[in-house]
Structure formats: C-alpha cells, structure tokens
Motif scaffolding. Sequence first.
Motif, PDB file in Angstrom:
ATOM      1  N   GLN A 105       0.833  -1.207   0.000  1.00 27.93           N
ATOM      2  CA  GLN A 105       0.000   0.000   0.000  1.00 27.93           C
ATOM      3  C   GLN A 105       0.869   1.260   0.000  1.00 27.93           C
ATOM      4  O   GLN A 105       0.540   2.256  -0.645  1.00 27.93           O
ATOM      5  CB  GLN A 105      -0.933   0.011   1.219  1.00 27.93           C
ATOM      6  CG  GLN A 105      -2.237  -0.730   1.011  1.00 27.93           C
ATOM      7  CD  GLN A 105      -2.048  -2.216   0.809  1.00 27.93           C
ATOM      8  OE1 GLN A 105      -1.254  -2.846   1.500  1.00 27.93           O
ATOM      9  NE2 GLN A 105      -2.767  -2.793  -0.138  1.00 27.93           N
ATOM     10  N   ASN A 111      -6.884   0.476   0.655  1.00 26.95           N
ATOM     11  CA  ASN A 111      -6.554  -0.471   1.738  1.00 26.95           C
ATOM     12  C   ASN A 111      -5.523   0.095   2.706  1.00 26.95           C
ATOM     13  O   ASN A 111      -4.584  -0.595   3.133  1.00 26.95           O
ATOM     14  CB  ASN A 111      -6.038  -1.800   1.155  1.00 26.95           C
ATOM     15  CG  ASN A 111      -7.121  -2.577   0.461  1.00 26.95           C
ATOM     16  OD1 ASN A 111      -8.237  -2.676   0.960  1.00 26.95           O
ATOM     17  ND2 ASN A 111      -6.817  -3.117  -0.708  1.00 26.95           N
ATOM     18  N   MET A 112      -5.719   1.349   3.068  1.00 24.77           N
ATOM     19  CA  MET A 112      -4.761   2.031   3.916  1.00 24.77           C
ATOM     20  C   MET A 112      -4.943   1.663   5.383  1.00 24.77           C
ATOM     21  O   MET A 112      -5.987   1.193   5.819  1.00 24.77           O
ATOM     22  CB  MET A 112      -4.908   3.549   3.766  1.00 24.77           C
ATOM     23  CG  MET A 112      -4.260   4.105   2.514  1.00 24.77           C
ATOM     24  SD  MET A 112      -2.491   3.746   2.468  1.00 24.77           S
ATOM     25  CE  MET A 112      -1.939   4.537   3.979  1.00 24.77           C
TER      26      MET A 112
END
Length: 324
Positions: A110, A267-268
């Motif tokens: 990410q 998708n942090m």
Amino acid sequence: MKKNIAIVMGGFSSEVNISLKSGNVVFKHLDRKKYTPYRVHILKEKWVALDDESKEYPIDKNNFSFVIDSKSVTFDCVFNAIHGNPGENGELLAYFNLVGLKHTSAPYYQMALTFNKRDTLSVVKEYGIKTATSVYLNKGDVINTDKIIAKVGLPCFIKPNNAGSSYGISKAYNKEEILKGIEVAYKEDSEILIESFLDGREVSVGVIQYKGAIKVLPITEIVTENDFFDYEAKYEGKSHEITPAQISSEEKIKIEAIAEKVYKVLNMSGFSRSEYILVNGEPHFLEMNTVPGLTEASILPQQAQVAGISLSELFENAIESACE
C-alpha cells in the motif's frame, strides 16, 4: 513493561531534513512512562541508533538491533517518520516485514502504491473519484508539447511521479515552461506526471486509524501566497492553513465521504493526508501522503489538535494500533 520504540527518520531523498524534524518531534512527545524511544537515522551512508547524548550506535541489519554498553537492544515497534525513499515508498517496510518488526505505517505494498502518483490515480478513478486529466512520461520518451497541451490544457502542472514535499513541481503557462518543468521534474524522478490545472480551493484531509476505527480529521484549507502550494509555501511561511476549513456543510460532507472512501479503496492503515481541489463544490483528488509532516506546525498535527487529539495521543495511538 515499557516498549522499546525505534523512531526511524532521515531517508535517501531530498526530504531528509524534513524527516529528521518530524522524527525528533515524535521522540520529544512519546510518554517515557510507557515507552523507551530511540532515534534511528536511516541514511545512505549509515544506519545508526542515537542515545540521549546523540552518540551513535550501528544498527545490525540482520535483525534491526544495536548494542549499547555490551547489551543488545531490540525493538517492539518502529515508528516510521521517513518521508520519501525508503520509508514512504514501502522499501524499508518490506524489510521490517522480513525481520518480523511491527511498524506504524500501512503494509509495504500500500505504501509503494500510494507513493506512485500515477498508479494511485489509476486505482481511485476506477471507483468514480474525480481527478485532474494527466499525461505520464518516462525519462527518454519523445516530448510532444502540442499533444500534451491538447490533452491537459494550459496552465498545467509538471510533477515527479515518486516524490514529496513539492520537490520538482512546476506550473507551466506555455510550451517553453513545460519543457523547463519536465527538466526540473526529471532531476527528482525518472517518471513524471503532467496534470491539468484545477481552478478551485485546495483542501487537505487527514484520515487515520484511531482507537480501532477510521477517523477523518478536521479539513484544512490551504491559501498560498505563491502561484501554487510549493516547497516555499509549505515550509517557509508562504501559505495560510485554515483549520477547520471555511467551507459549506455540504462541501464538508462530500470531502469527508470521499476521503474515507479513498482510504478504504487503497486499503490504507496508519497515517494519511490527502489533497483535494474543490471545483464547483466537487472534490477532485490530487494525491495521498502516507508519512505526512509530524512537526507541531505540520497540517495533520494541526488537524488532530482541532479534533482534541494531542501529539502524545496521536503518536501513542499509532504505536498501540501497530502493536495490536
């Protein structure tokens, strides 16, 4: 029992001095009753831990430990305060993953994705997030300024694809300035983006994990004395940062919803601060910073303060979230 915390700072990019400032602020504000923090300088020429008198101890890269007074010191968690390479682009975090160390940032993939402006834009566009129109160039590509202007218009922005703190960014009003801007951007990166100018108000939004949930921090409006929010505006007092932003409740709701959506789409986890331009009341996503400035004067700590979160609470939450 107190946790040993490595605050990594420095890095290999033009942002090294800014990172050192951020890291020292984290070191200053961590609660000594809960943590034993160590400043760890990750630099091209050396990896060293510092004691309180700033004496240096080499880091053993086999397990990210060091020896002081014949005693080996290992870490329970790493607080990542490196802006740019190798902390923000995922490289160092992949190493921590290999040696089994927890850290305060998102997973290395990410981090690598969000550090690459082109790839980030490609992902968020698929989810209906509005962005500027852009052209992507690799160093060595043929430069056709007529085609560039036909696609993005004038004025336009030229940016390094993988860089932060507004290093290498230019605003161009004609063909000659485009060529000059490309030359400047290539000094920072071999990949560049040329983006259309969005005529609107610029806002910055911090989104973090806080006490187990995603939290959107108060929005900051950026009003710069310069032509755009460049390095001088960010770090040399040539801008005004208004938190909370003086925007309508409708705009606030839209920005908060999109900021949370972008955080989830990418998708942090951990820290993030993203920039948007409000064009006719519609937020347009520019980019995400996953290791934002952490000094007392930096935007995300300002937002946390308005939200009633002190620097000590902000940093402790990041560590405890990582350890869990």
